[in-house]
Design an enzyme around this catalytic site. Sequence first.
Site, short mmCIF file in Angstrom:
data_model
loop_
_atom_site.label_atom_id
_atom_site.label_comp_id
_atom_site.label_asym_id
_atom_site.label_seq_id
_atom_site.Cartn_x
_atom_site.Cartn_y
_atom_site.Cartn_z
N GLY A 77 0.81 -1.22 -0.10
CA GLY A 77 -0.03 -0.12 0.04
C GLY A 77 0.92 1.42 -0.02
O GLY A 77 0.60 2.20 -0.84
N HIS A 78 1.90 1.22 0.80
CA HIS A 78 2.93 2.54 0.97
C HIS A 78 3.60 2.59 -0.42
O HIS A 78 3.82 3.68 -0.98
CB HIS A 78 3.96 2.28 2.11
P1 AMP Z 1 0.86 4.88 7.54
O1 AMP Z 1 2.60 4.40 7.53
O2 AMP Z 1 0.10 3.56 8.31
O3 AMP Z 1 0.99 6.00 8.40
O4 AMP Z 1 0.59 5.00 6.32
C1 AMP Z 1 1.30 6.05 5.57
C2 AMP Z 1 0.64 6.36 4.19
O5 AMP Z 1 0.19 5.05 3.51
C3 AMP Z 1 -0.88 6.94 4.57
O6 AMP Z 1 -1.31 8.02 3.45
C4 AMP Z 1 -1.72 5.92 4.46
O7 AMP Z 1 -3.02 6.06 4.04
C5 AMP Z 1 -1.15 5.09 3.18
N1 AMP Z 1 -1.66 3.81 3.34
C6 AMP Z 1 -1.51 2.73 4.23
N2 AMP Z 1 -2.22 1.59 4.01
C7 AMP Z 1 -2.63 1.77 2.74
C8 AMP Z 1 -3.26 0.74 1.84
N3 AMP Z 1 -3.48 -0.38 2.03
N4 AMP Z 1 -3.28 1.20 0.54
C9 AMP Z 1 -3.00 2.48 0.20
N5 AMP Z 1 -2.43 3.35 0.86
C10 AMP Z 1 -2.28 2.92 2.39
#
Ligand code: AMP
Length: 294
Positions: free
Chosen positions: A47-48
Amino acid sequence: MKRNSGEKIGKLAVVRTVADLRRHVAAWHRAGDTVALVPTMGALHAGHLALVTRGKELCDRAVVSIFVNPTQFGPNDDFTRYPRDEAGDAAKLVRSRCDLLYAPGVGEMYPAGFATTVTTGAIAERLDGHFRPGHFAGVATVVTKLLLQAQADVACFGEKDYQQLHVIHRCVCDLDIAIHIEGVPTVREPDGLAMSSRNAYLTPPQRAIAPALHRMLRSTAERLGRGETSVAAAMEAAIAELLRAGFSKIDYVETCDVQMLLPLDRVDRPGRILAAAWLGTTRLIDNVPVLPAG
Ligand code: AMP
């Protein structure tokens, strides 16, 4: 002027200070390159990496920041156990054609005397804002700092954190931060579970239950889209379905408009169904679009 520091993890250039980050970005801008920023808390998954790929489609260069931001975690949240794997993350970023990792320490982000924060408005008060008091103020503050530190042209955020994306849009607009915010669709496991660093907390039995969250969201959106049910009845049925599937607690399942994320009584315009539910001590969130019948 000081030269860029030369730290690398594997093949990836790493900077840990605002000054070094700005030197890299300024050099790229002088060379005519555009720059995308992808803020993360690390423990990177596909996702990231989709955000990095989107950043590289839109810009010549991509910077990924990794900072587990203490101010967006509540006292009972998972800050201390949040997964951290800088070397593993760096290897994934090289494969995604990331140009630079920005990995500041807490002292760089919040030096002694730090006192100024961003206050978020109505859009941050409901849904996750209600269940995680202070969370979005912490997010808005750290994201504002990262955007101002990096001076990038574009910043990519996931629709997985749909309310967060709205809070950031509002913040950038209200504070006149000159950057384009790009929302990127949620990347899912083959069984539909939205990828999340927190999925690593799930035990095998919990992992087997977890895809029920997305299944419920999809089927609810389909039934609402066909006009088969009222929103109120659909939300009640959705909560019952999650409890039946084995979720231990449901924070919310709500159908909202896509402007202010206010509850919709009827799906008479494009909306979003958002949910947060617990499997033991792990809280999962997800959301899907819902379109009016016909
Ligand atoms: P985090 O590390 O969880 O704070 O996420 C960092 C970024 O990655 C944020 O913009 C999240 O929305 C995005 N993100 C996390 N999981 C996903 C996913 N499964 N699909 C797309 N973007 C994601």
